[in-house]
Design a protein around this motif. Structure first.
Motif, PDB file in Angstrom:
ATOM      1  N   LEU A   1      -1.883   1.585   1.353  1.00 11.53           N
ATOM      2  CA  LEU A   1      -1.596   0.980   2.659  1.00 11.53           C
ATOM      3  C   LEU A   1      -2.371  -0.324   2.851  1.00 11.53           C
ATOM      4  CD1 LEU A   1      -1.509   4.182   4.888  1.00 11.53           C
ATOM      5  CD2 LEU A   1       0.429   2.688   4.298  1.00 11.53           C
ATOM      6  N   GLU A   2      -3.618  -0.357   2.384  1.00 14.74           N
ATOM      7  CA  GLU A   2      -4.407  -1.589   2.472  1.00 14.74           C
ATOM      8  C   GLU A   2      -3.766  -2.705   1.636  1.00 14.74           C
ATOM      9  OE1 GLU A   2      -8.602  -1.134   1.600  1.00 14.74           O
ATOM     10  OE2 GLU A   2      -8.713   0.661   2.847  1.00 14.74           O
ATOM     11  N   LEU A   3      -3.271  -2.358   0.463  1.00 13.43           N
ATOM     12  CA  LEU A   3      -2.606  -3.357  -0.379  1.00 13.43           C
ATOM     13  C   LEU A   3      -1.341  -3.886   0.294  1.00 13.43           C
ATOM     14  CD1 LEU A   3      -3.067  -1.733  -3.895  1.00 13.43           C
ATOM     15  CD2 LEU A   3      -3.853  -4.010  -3.230  1.00 13.43           C
ATOM     16  N   VAL A   4      -0.550  -2.981   0.885  1.00 19.22           N
ATOM     17  CA  VAL A   4       0.663  -3.409   1.593  1.00 19.22           C
ATOM     18  C   VAL A   4       0.287  -4.334   2.741  1.00 19.22           C
ATOM     19  CG1 VAL A   4       2.569  -2.619   3.062  1.00 19.22           C
ATOM     20  CG2 VAL A   4       2.071  -1.426   0.919  1.00 19.22           C
ATOM     21  N   GLN A   5      -0.716  -3.944   3.524  1.00 22.52           N
ATOM     22  CA  GLN A   5      -1.139  -4.763   4.663  1.00 22.52           C
ATOM     23  C   GLN A   5      -1.626  -6.140   4.194  1.00 22.52           C
ATOM     24  OE1 GLN A   5      -4.412  -3.101   6.893  1.00 22.52           O
ATOM     25  NE2 GLN A   5      -4.291  -4.672   8.475  1.00 22.52           N
ATOM     26  N   TYR A   6      -2.417  -6.159   3.149  1.00 23.30           N
ATOM     27  CA  TYR A   6      -2.928  -7.434   2.629  1.00 23.30           C
ATOM     28  C   TYR A   6      -1.788  -8.343   2.155  1.00 23.30           C
ATOM     29  CZ  TYR A   6      -5.058 -10.766  -0.557  1.00 23.30           C
ATOM     30  OH  TYR A   6      -5.402 -11.920  -1.203  1.00 23.30           O
ATOM     31  N   LEU A   7      -0.873  -7.783   1.383  1.00 21.71           N
ATOM     32  CA  LEU A   7       0.230  -8.588   0.846  1.00 21.71           C
ATOM     33  C   LEU A   7       1.163  -9.065   1.958  1.00 21.71           C
ATOM     34  CD1 LEU A   7       0.903  -6.508  -2.390  1.00 21.71           C
ATOM     35  CD2 LEU A   7      -0.131  -8.788  -2.257  1.00 21.71           C
ATOM     36  N   LEU A   8       1.383  -8.235   2.969  1.00 23.73           N
ATOM     37  CA  LEU A   8       2.192  -8.664   4.117  1.00 23.73           C
ATOM     38  C   LEU A   8       1.493  -9.787   4.890  1.00 23.73           C
ATOM     39  CD1 LEU A   8       3.547  -5.247   5.429  1.00 23.73           C
ATOM     40  CD2 LEU A   8       4.931  -7.156   4.577  1.00 23.73           C
ATOM     41  N   SER A   9       0.181  -9.693   5.034  1.00 22.94           N
ATOM     42  CA  SER A   9      -0.549 -10.753   5.751  1.00 22.94           C
ATOM     43  C   SER A   9      -0.487 -12.070   4.981  1.00 22.94           C
ATOM     44  CB  SER A   9      -1.994 -10.339   6.015  1.00 22.94           C
ATOM     45  OG  SER A   9      -2.758 -10.323   4.831  1.00 22.94           O
TER      46      SER A   9
END
Length: 188
Positions: free
Chosen positions: A122-130
């Motif tokens: 989830l952290e990776l998804v959030q980072y890549l979306l940001s």
């Protein structure tokens, strides 16, 4: 990236160690290699499993002695002080020579995306979306179902595949709101 030259081992070794004029057909002048350029610094060799056996031998000789030769030279009189870091997506024990592996003082295994805990995914998804939101200068809203689909669709290619999947869905979302000032919305 050793994979860029995997079909031409001589060109790969020339890129790493350099060559002298006449070392091979087309070697019209002397060329410095990245080992020479990295002297006093760090050299990162990506996809190191693509190094041919003779290239692995040249690299481990360099690791042992700090000396090397350019292609076309017989003496190993050149010196460089380089910290070598290599990365591979393959099992080092099956892709690299044992004599090469023995010279690697530290091995760090990074788990595949599917082996990581859900909070890290989830952290990776959030980072890549940001990062995508910054790139397109728009707010991105994504449904929980779409996040689950992104995580579930990354069964190969690890984080690189997740990044590509996120870029693709963001591009589609951006296309859908291109003529408006609205936020990008990504739904399943």
């Amino acid at each position: 990236n050793c994979a860029d030259y995997c079909n031409n081992p001589q060109l790969l070794l020339s890129h790493i160690f350099g060559h002298v004029k006449g070392a091979f057909t087309g070697a019209e002048k002397e060329k410095e290699g990245i080992v020479e350029k990295a002297d006093g610094g760090i050299l990162f060799l990506d996809e190191i499993h693509r190094l041919p056996p003779e290239g692995q031998e040249m690299v481990f000789y360099f690791m042992d002695t700090g000396t090397y030769n350019k292609l076309g030279e017989t003496d190993r009189h050149r010196k460089a002080n380089v910290l070598l870091i290599g990365a591979t997506t393959e099992d080092p024990n099956s892709a690299l020579l044992n004599t090469f592996i023995r010279r690697i003082p530290i091995t760090i295994n990074i788990p595949a995306f599917e082996e990581r805990p859900i909070d890290e995914k989830l952290e990776l998804v959030q980072y890549l979306l940001s990062k995508e939101a910054q790139r397109v200068n728009k707010i991105i809203k994504i449904s929980s179902e779409a996040i689950k689909a992104l995580i579930g669709s990354t069964t190969y290619g690890n984080v690189g595949q997740l990044k590509s999947n996120i870029q693709l869905v963001c591009a589609k979302g951006f296309f859908n709101c291109i003529n408006t000032n609205e936020n990008i919305e990504i739904n399943l």
